[in-house]
Design a protein around this motif. Structure first.
Motif, PDB file in Angstrom:
ATOM      1  N   VAL A  25       0.857  -1.182   0.000  1.00 13.66           N
ATOM      2  CA  VAL A  25       0.000   0.000   0.000  1.00 13.66           C
ATOM      3  C   VAL A  25       0.892   1.231   0.000  1.00 13.66           C
ATOM      4  CG1 VAL A  25      -1.899  -1.162   1.183  1.00 13.66           C
ATOM      5  CG2 VAL A  25      -0.137  -0.029   2.533  1.00 13.66           C
ATOM      6  N   ALA A  26       0.301   2.365  -0.334  1.00 15.16           N
ATOM      7  CA  ALA A  26       1.075   3.597  -0.425  1.00 15.16           C
ATOM      8  C   ALA A  26       1.586   4.014   0.941  1.00 15.16           C
ATOM      9  CB  ALA A  26       0.218   4.704  -1.028  1.00 15.16           C
ATOM     10  N   SER A  27       2.867   4.423   0.996  1.00 13.14           N
ATOM     11  CA  SER A  27       3.439   4.946   2.236  1.00 13.14           C
ATOM     12  C   SER A  27       3.964   6.364   2.052  1.00 13.14           C
ATOM     13  CB  SER A  27       4.577   4.038   2.719  1.00 13.14           C
ATOM     14  OG  SER A  27       5.605   3.979   1.739  1.00 13.14           O
ATOM     15  N   GLY A  28       3.757   6.920   0.890  1.00 13.62           N
ATOM     16  CA  GLY A  28       4.200   8.264   0.564  1.00 13.62           C
ATOM     17  C   GLY A  28       4.152   8.435  -0.935  1.00 13.62           C
TER      18      GLY A  28
ATOM     19  N   GLY B  68       5.126   7.888  -4.286  1.00 16.55           N
ATOM     20  CA  GLY B  68       5.958   6.958  -5.030  1.00 16.55           C
ATOM     21  C   GLY B  68       6.561   5.849  -4.201  1.00 16.55           C
ATOM     22  N   THR B  69       6.156   5.696  -2.947  1.00 17.02           N
ATOM     23  CA  THR B  69       6.712   4.627  -2.101  1.00 17.02           C
ATOM     24  C   THR B  69       5.578   3.743  -1.576  1.00 17.02           C
ATOM     25  OG1 THR B  69       6.608   5.980  -0.102  1.00 17.02           O
ATOM     26  CG2 THR B  69       8.638   6.063  -1.387  1.00 17.02           C
ATOM     27  N   THR B  70       5.929   2.523  -1.257  1.00 14.79           N
ATOM     28  CA  THR B  70       4.955   1.568  -0.728  1.00 14.79           C
ATOM     29  C   THR B  70       5.528   0.854   0.483  1.00 14.79           C
ATOM     30  OG1 THR B  70       5.728  -0.203  -2.193  1.00 14.79           O
ATOM     31  CG2 THR B  70       3.891   1.162  -2.990  1.00 14.79           C
ATOM     32  N   GLU B  71       4.638   0.192   1.220  1.00 14.62           N
ATOM     33  CA  GLU B  71       5.033  -0.661   2.337  1.00 14.62           C
ATOM     34  C   GLU B  71       4.003  -1.778   2.455  1.00 14.62           C
ATOM     35  OE1 GLU B  71       2.765   1.825   5.890  1.00 14.62           O
ATOM     36  OE2 GLU B  71       4.949   1.749   5.851  1.00 14.62           O
ATOM     37  N   ARG B  72       4.368  -2.856   3.159  1.00 13.20           N
ATOM     38  CA  ARG B  72       3.408  -3.925   3.385  1.00 13.20           C
ATOM     39  C   ARG B  72       2.290  -3.404   4.287  1.00 13.20           C
ATOM     40  NH1 ARG B  72       5.941  -8.499   5.964  1.00 13.20           N
ATOM     41  NH2 ARG B  72       7.586  -7.077   6.577  1.00 13.20           N
TER      42      ARG B  72
ATOM     43  N   SER C  44       5.994   2.191  11.651  1.00 10.90           N
ATOM     44  CA  SER C  44       5.871   3.008  10.453  1.00 10.90           C
ATOM     45  C   SER C  44       4.828   4.081  10.679  1.00 10.90           C
ATOM     46  CB  SER C  44       5.470   2.132   9.257  1.00 10.90           C
ATOM     47  OG  SER C  44       4.914   2.903   8.217  1.00 10.90           O
ATOM     48  N   GLY C  45       5.176   5.347  10.350  1.00 13.52           N
ATOM     49  CA  GLY C  45       4.218   6.443  10.484  1.00 13.52           C
ATOM     50  C   GLY C  45       3.009   6.291   9.584  1.00 13.52           C
ATOM     51  N   PRO C  46       3.188   5.953   8.293  1.00 14.13           N
ATOM     52  CA  PRO C  46       2.011   5.750   7.437  1.00 14.13           C
ATOM     53  C   PRO C  46       1.097   4.634   7.934  1.00 14.13           C
ATOM     54  CG  PRO C  46       3.965   6.090   6.087  1.00 14.13           C
ATOM     55  CD  PRO C  46       4.435   5.985   7.505  1.00 14.13           C
ATOM     56  N   THR C  47       1.677   3.551   8.462  1.00 18.69           N
ATOM     57  CA  THR C  47       0.834   2.475   9.006  1.00 18.69           C
ATOM     58  C   THR C  47       0.030   2.983  10.196  1.00 18.69           C
ATOM     59  OG1 THR C  47       2.391   0.775   8.290  1.00 18.69           O
ATOM     60  CG2 THR C  47       0.821   0.165  10.010  1.00 18.69           C
ATOM     61  N   ALA C  48       0.669   3.767  11.065  1.00 23.37           N
ATOM     62  CA  ALA C  48      -0.048   4.319  12.216  1.00 23.37           C
ATOM     63  C   ALA C  48      -1.204   5.198  11.750  1.00 23.37           C
ATOM     64  CB  ALA C  48       0.912   5.107  13.099  1.00 23.37           C
TER      65      ALA C  48
ATOM     66  N   ASP D 195      -9.350   1.437   1.887  1.00 25.20           N
ATOM     67  CA  ASP D 195      -8.458   1.921   0.846  1.00 25.20           C
ATOM     68  C   ASP D 195      -7.611   3.063   1.386  1.00 25.20           C
ATOM     69  OD1 ASP D 195      -9.498   0.101  -0.858  1.00 25.20           O
ATOM     70  OD2 ASP D 195     -10.832   1.501  -1.918  1.00 25.20           O
ATOM     71  N   TRP D 196      -6.414   3.193   0.805  1.00 24.45           N
ATOM     72  CA  TRP D 196      -5.520   4.210   1.347  1.00 24.45           C
ATOM     73  C   TRP D 196      -4.556   4.688   0.270  1.00 24.45           C
ATOM     74  CZ3 TRP D 196      -4.943   7.194   5.508  1.00 24.45           C
ATOM     75  CH2 TRP D 196      -3.712   7.799   5.739  1.00 24.45           C
ATOM     76  N   ALA D 197      -4.524   5.974   0.116  1.00 24.58           N
ATOM     77  CA  ALA D 197      -3.460   6.615  -0.654  1.00 24.58           C
ATOM     78  C   ALA D 197      -2.928   7.719   0.231  1.00 24.58           C
ATOM     79  CB  ALA D 197      -3.988   7.184  -1.967  1.00 24.58           C
ATOM     80  N   GLU D 198      -1.644   7.717   0.487  1.00 22.56           N
ATOM     81  CA  GLU D 198      -1.056   8.637   1.463  1.00 22.56           C
ATOM     82  C   GLU D 198      -1.519  10.061   1.200  1.00 22.56           C
ATOM     83  OE1 GLU D 198       0.880   9.915   4.734  1.00 22.56           O
ATOM     84  OE2 GLU D 198       0.621   7.843   4.101  1.00 22.56           O
TER      85      GLU D 198
END
Length: 957
Positions: free
Chosen positions: A276-279, A281-285, A402-406, A480-483
Motif C-alpha cells: 500500500v502507499a506509504s508516501g 511513489g513509495t509503498t510498504e506492506r 511506520s508512520g504511514p501504518t499508524a 483503501d488508502w493513498a497517502e
C-alpha cells in the motif's frame, strides 16, 4: 580501582539499574545471593488465561516505558518479541570480579524464546557490538568512539545466544593473555530456549565516569512462526501470522491446529503482505508487527494486541478460531426481505461521544533509533464541519514501526467509529454459514437498499427462531488508502443550529429491569430502569417521563422536569409497557416524545445459569456469584456415563438444595452431574451446569455373590417380535396395502436388542449403514459422494434381573458395566416393589429384599467402530464385622466362644492367654463355625488339654 569504592560511579550505577540493592553495600555477597537463590529459576510460571473481554479496537495496553527498561528479576516474567525491536530485557546475573573487581559481567535475557538474530547492542545509544555471521558466541566489537576506540583496548565486549544453545555460553576474556571467566557463571547455566546476551565491562575512570551505561539490545524476534500458506516455520513480521502464532503457541493459548481456520489466516496473511502507499511513489506492506510484549500478559490480551496492529480481530465460532482482517472482502451472500423472519431494527449512526474526526498519537520509529515519535496528525475537515468541533482521539501504536501504518490504522478507526447504519435482523437458515467478519448484500426495497453492503458483527442461532444477525454498514473505501487521502462516506445531514423555541427529543432510550427487596424485606418486586443519552449540547434542562401498559388509553406520569438522564420505576408488573421521554429547555419548551416498548419479564425470568461445577474430596460443589434476590436453591441430578441430558436425569434429592454443595461419596464409576438454580416462583435456570466426573470403582470388602452376564447374555425366556416392511400400514399381523411385502424378519428379543454376541463373547451393536446428506441441505455436505456419517448403529438395550434374599438385606449392591465406543448411554434400575419410572443407578446402593430390574440402553449413534458391551457384573458385598470377648473360661475339653454378632463367615480369631495361675501355654482353634462360634482348646507344655482363661478378637463378615 574498581566498581564499588567510587561514590559517583556507584550513584550512576544505581540510577542506571534503578534498584540493584545490596550490590553496593556488599557487592560479592549480593551477587552470591542472587546467583545461588535465583539463577537456576529460569522458567516461566503459570499465567491467568481468564479475560472478561477483549478491550477496544485500538486501545493497546503495552506501556512504552517497559520496552527498553532493564529489570533485575532473575525469576520473573520475560518478554515476547515479534519482528524487529530494541529492548532492555531482564538482568538475571551480575558479578564484579578479577583484581580490584575491575571486571563486571552481566547477563540479560532479551526474549523468552528463540529469536532469528541479535543484531546489535547499544550503550547509552552508542553501538558497541554487531551481529555475528552465524551461531552463538562473542559478537564483533564496534568502535563507538568512547567505550571502544581505535588504538585503545576495548572496554565493552558482548556475547549473544539466540535461544538455540544446547550448552552454556561462557563469557571468556583473556587479561594478560590468560583466559578467564566470571567465577559464578558456569557450564551449568544454559538458559535453554531463551535469547540472551552477556555484556563484559572493563572499568576505566574515563570511560565510565558516570557509572554503567544504559544497555539496549536490537534483535529480530521469534523465528518459529508457522505459515499455513507454505507449511513452513520461520521468522516473519507478518501481522496475521504473528497473531496465529500466539493462538498456536503452547505457552500462549495453545489452540490445536484442528480448531483453527487455517484458510482464514492464510487469506489474512496475504492481505497483510499487500503493498500500500506509504508516501509519494513509495509503498510498504499493509500490516506488520514489530515490538515486544510482556510475557505476564494474559494470552487473550497478547492475541488482541497483535490483531489490533492489523485492524483485525480473532473470532471463535462453530468450534474454530478464525480471523477477520482489517481489509474489505467481497460479500459472500445476498439477503432480501424474503429471507427475513419478522422485521428488522436499525440505528442511523453513533452519537457524538462515539465519534472522532482528528487522530493524533505515537509509534515506534525504527529509523530514529526505535524511539517513540508522533505520527502526522490525521484531520478530516468534512467531519469537523459536520460535528461543529474537533473530536480528537489519541492512539499509542506500540507494535507499529511506520508512520504511514499508524495513520492508516487511525483512519480505519475514525471511519469505523462513525460510518454507516447498524442493523439487527433474524434470517432463515440460509444465513447459518455466515460468521463474524463476512460481508453480505442486503436488499430492502422499501428502505431504498438495492442493495447495501453490511459486515456481520455477531451471529446467534436458534432452531426455534432462526439466525439472528447484527450488521454494520461497510464499504471498501474504509480500508483503501493513498497517502494524504481522507474519506467521506455518506456524510450525515448538516447540523442546523436550533433557535430558542425548539428542542430535539431525547435519543438512545434504554430500558432494563432488576429485582429489589422492600424495606421491610417482606417481598421481592420488580424495578424498571429507564435511561437516555445525555444532552451534549446542554440545551435540555429537564425531562418528562411517562409510562403505560400496552393497550391502555392513559399515560401515567413518572417524573416531570427531571434533572437526570435516568429514572427508576418501582413495583411494575410482568407485562408489556410503553415508555416515553421528552426534553424541556430553559424556556420551558418541550420536545416531541421519544417512545420505546419493553416487556417486563420480572419474576418470570429464569435465574442465571451456574457457571462452575467441580468435585472436591468427593463433595460436589458449585459457585453462584451474583445470585438473584428470589433464589430458592438448587436442583441436583445425575446420569450414568457421559450422557448430558437434564430431562431424563435422575434427581439426587427430595425438595430443594439450599447450599452450594452435595455429598457424592456413595457414587462410583463415571457420572455426569447436572445442577440448575431455582427461584421462589419455580423458574429454573435455562442451562444446567454439567460435570462429567470419574469417581472410581465402588469399594469392595467381602463379595458374597457375583453374577457375570458375559458370555451367555440370554435368559430362558424366548419371546419373538415380527417386523413387517410394506408400502401400506400394519395392524397387528395383517397387512393392508396396495403394495407388496418387501421383507419378513424374525428376531429373538431374549434379554437384549440391537446387538449380537460376537466371537469374543461380547455384545456388539448392529450396523444399519451410512448416512448421506441431501445435496440441497444446508446442514450436510453438498457433495453426494461424501458421507456425513461413516457408519450408524442400532440402539442397544440389555435387560437383566438380580434377586436379593432376606439374609442379604442391608448388603451393598453394585453393578459394573464394561463398555467400548459408546456415549450417551443410560444405566437404570427399578428396585423391588417400586412403581415409578426407572432410576439412574448411582454405582452402589443398600440392598432390599426382592428382585431388581436393570436396563442398559445405548442410543442409536454414528461411530467409526461399533458400540461393544464387554461384560455386566452384579455383586453383593458386605462389610467387616469385628467383636472383642474378654475373660472367657476355656474348659479342658474345649469351649465355643460366645459370639454376639451374626456372621456369614468368620475369617480371623486372635486370642490372648491370661495369667490365671494355670498350666496352659498354648491355645488352638478347632473350627470357625459362623453360627455357633469358634471352638477353641488350651494345652500345657506337654500337649495335654487343660483349662484356661483368654481374651479374644473375632473378625469376619
Amino acid at each position: 580501582m574498581g566498581w564499588n569504592p567510587l561514590d559517583d560511579i556507584a550513584d550512576a550505577f544505581r540510577s542506571g539499574f534503578e534498584a540493584i540493592g545490596d550490590f553496593f553495600s556488599d557487592p560479592l555477597g549480593a551477587i552470591e545471593d542472587i546467583f545461588n537463590s535465583t539463577l537456576d529459576i529460569m522458567t516461566l510460571g503459570a499465567f491467568s488465561y481468564a479475560k472478561d473481554q477483549i478491550r477496544g479496537l485500538f486501545d493497546f495496553d503495552i506501556p512504552y516505558q517497559d520496552r527498553t527498561k532493564l529489570v533485575r528479576a532473575p525469576a520473573g516474567a520475560r518478554q515476547i518479541v515479534y519482528g524487529r525491536a530494541r529492548v532492555g530485557g531482564q538482568l538475571v546475573y551480575i558479578e564484579s570480579w578479577f583484581d580490584d573487581r575491575r571486571f563486571l559481567t552481566m547477563t540479560i535475557v532479551v526474549a523468552a524464546h528463540q529469536v532469528e538474530e541479535i543484531t546489535a547492542i547499544y550503550a547509552n545509544g552508542r553501538q558497541v557490538a554487531s551481529a555475528r555471521a552465524s551461531g552463538n558466541g562473542r559478537m564483533p566489537v564496534v568502535q563507538d568512539g568512547k567505550y571502544n576506540r581505535a588504538g585503545e583496548e576495548s572496554r565493552i565486549f558482548c556475547w549473544s545466544a539466540d535461544g538455540t544453545q544446547a550448552a552454556a555460553i561462557l563469557p571468556t576474556v583473556t587479561p594478560a593473555g590468560v583466559p578467564s571467566n566470571p567465577p559464578n557463571w558456569t557450564s551449568d547455566h544454559k538458559l535453554l530456549g531463551q535469547a540472551y546476551v552477556h555484556i563484559f565491562c572493563w572499568y576505566h575512570e574515563d570511560k565510565f565516569e558516570s557509572g554503567l551505561p544504559k544497555f539496549e539490545v536490537e534483535l529480530k524476534g521469534k523465528n518459529d512462526i508457522y505459515d499455513p500458506r507454505t507449511g513452513l516455520s520461520g521468522y516473519t513480521d507478518n501481522q496475521a501470522l504473528c497473531t496465529l502464532d500466539a493462538l498456536r503457541w503452547s505457552r500462549m493459548l495453545n489452540v490445536p491446529d484442528a480448531d483453527i481456520d487455517m484458510a482464514a489466516f492464510s487469506s489474512a496473511a496475504n492481505i497483510a503482505d499487500e503493498l500500500v502507499a506509504s508516501g509519494v511513489g513509495t509503498t510498504e506492506r499493509r500490516y506488520t508487527v514489530n515490538g515486544s510484549i510482556p510475557f505476564d500478559r494474559p494470552p487473550l490480551e497478547v492475541i488482541s494486541s497483535l490483531a489490533k496492529a492489523g485492524a483485525g480481530f480473532p473470532v471463535y465460532t462453530q468450534g474454530q478460531w478464525t480471523y477477520v482482517p482489517g481489509a474489505y472482502t467481497a460479500p459472500v451472500m445476498t439477503l432480501d426481505e424474503s429471507q427475513l423472519i419478522g422485521g428488522l431494527s436499525f440505528q442511523p449512526g453513533p452519537g457524538k461521544s462515539a465519534r472522532h474526526n482528528k487522530a493524533t498519537g505515537t509509534y515506534i520509529d525504527a529509523d530514529q533509533n526505535f524511539e517513540v515519535v508522533e505520527f502526522s496528525q490525521l484531520i478530516i475537515d468534512a467531519y469537523i464541519a459536520d460535528d461543529l468541533e474537533e473530536l480528537e482521539k489519541t492512539f499509542e501504536f506500540a507494535l507499529t514501526n511506520s508512520g504511514p501504518t499508524a495513520r492508516r490504522l487511525a483512519k480505519i478507526s475514525i471511519e469505523r467509529g462513525r460510518f454507516g447504519l447498524t442493523v439487527s435482523l433474524v434470517a432463515k437458515f440460509k444465513a447459518l454459514r455466515l460468521t463474524p467478519g463476512d460481508r453480505i448484500n442486503l436488499s430492502i426495497e422499501r428502505l431504498g437498499w438495492t442493495p447495501k453492503v453490511f459486515r456481520v458483527e455477531a451471529t446467534e442461532f436458534s432452531f426455534q427462531s432462526g439466525v439472528k444477525l447484527d450488521l454494520r454498514e461497510d464499504d471498501p473505501a474504509i480500508y483503501d488508502w493513498a497517502e494524504g487521502d481522507v474519506l467521506a462516506l455518506d456524510p450525515p445531514p448538516a447540523i442546523q443550529i436550533p433557535d430558542a423555541l425548539e428542542i430535539s427529543p431525547p435519543t438512545g432510550i434504554v430500558v432494563s429491569e432488576e429485582l429489589y427487596q422492600t424495606l421491610t424485606r417482606a417481598a421481592i418486586k420488580v424495578r424498571m430502569l429507564v435511561s437516555w443519552d445525555a444532552d451534549d449540547d446542554r440545551v435540555a434542562r429537564g425531562y418528562d417521563v411517562q409510562i403505560r401498559k400496552v393497550g391502555a388509553a392513559n399515560w401515567t406520569d413518572i417524573v416531570t422536569f427531571w434533572q437526570d438522564n435516568s429514572v427508576e420505576i418501582n413495583d411494575v408488573d410482568d407485562d408489556d409497557y410503553e415508555v416515553r421521554v421528552r426534553a424541556i429547555n430553559t424556556l420551558g419548551q418541550r420536545s416531541d416524545w421519544s417512545q420505546v416498548s419493553y416487556t417486563v419479564i420480572g419474576k418470570s425470568a429464569p435465574p442465571p445459569d451456574i457457571p462452575l461445577l467441580f468435585v472436591e474430596k468427593r463433595i460436589l460443589k458449585w459457585t453462584y456469584p451474583g445470585a438473584p434476590l428470589d433464589l430458592a436453591g438448587f436442583l441436583v441430578r445425575f446420569q450414568n456415563g457421559d450422557r448430558q441430558f437434564w430431562a431424563d436425569a435422575t434427581p439426587m434429592h427430595e425438595g430443594i438444595v439450599t447450599e452450594t454443595l452435595f455429598d457424592v461419596s456413595n457414587f462410583s464409576g463415571t457420572k455426569t452431574f447436572l445442577v440448575k438454580a431455582i427461584d421462589t416462583t419455580g423458574n429454573v435456570s435455562l442451562n444446567p451446569a454439567i460435570l462429567v466426573q470419574g469417581l472410581g470403582d465402588a469399594p469392595v470388602e467381602n463379595v458374597i455373590q457375583e453374577v457375570q452376564e458375559a458370555p451367555d447374555w440370554t435368559d430362558t425366556t424366548q419371546a419373538y417380535s415380527f417386523l413387517v416392511k410394506s408400502a401400506g400400514v400394519t395392524e397387528g399381523f395383517q397387512v393392508k396395502s396396495g403394495g407388496i411385502t418387501e421383507g419378513f424378519d424374525v428376531q429373538s428379543s431374549a434379554s437384549f436388542t440391537g446387538a449380537f454376541v460376537n466371537a469374543n463373547g461380547h455384545l456388539e451393536g448392529v450396523e444399519i449403514g451410512g448416512f448421506y446428506g441431501e445435496t440441497a441441505s444446508i446442514f450436510y455436505s453438498a457433495d453426494p459422494a461424501s458421507d456425513f456419517y461413516g457408519a450408524e448403529y442400532q440402539s442397544v438395550e440389555y435387560k437383566w434381573t438380580f434377586e436379593v434374599l432376606a439374609a442379604d438385606v442391608g448388603s451393598s449392591l453394585t453393578a459394573e458395566v464394561v463398555l467400548q465406543n459408546a456415549f450417551n448411554q443410560r444405566f437404570d434400575y427399578t428396585p423391588p416393589n417400586y412403581t415409578g419410572d426407572p432410576l439412574a443407578f448411582p454405582g452402589s446402593i443398600v440392598a432390599e429384599q426382592g428382585i431388581y430390574q436393570f436396563t442398559l440402553a445405548i442410543p442409536q449413534q454414528q461411530l467409526p467402530s461399533p458400540p461393544i458391551v464387554e461384560n455386566v457384573i452384579t455383586r453383593l458385598d458386605v462389610g467387616d464385622i469385628q467383636e472383642r470377648i474378654g475373660d472367657v473360661v476355656i474348659a479342658s475339653g474345649g469351649t465355643r466362644l460366645p459370639i454376639a454378632r451374626n456372621y456369614r463367615e468368620i475369617v480371623v480369631v486372635n486370642m490372648t492367654l491370661q495369667d490365671d495361675a494355670g498350666t496352659a501355654s498354648a491355645i488352638k482353634i478347632l473350627d470357625k463355625d459362623a453360627a455357633l462360634g469358634p471352638l477353641v482348646q488350651a494345652y500345657d507344655d506337654g500337649g495335654v488339654a487343660v483349662s484356661a482363661t483368654i481374651d479374644a478378637l473375632i473378625q469376619g463378615y
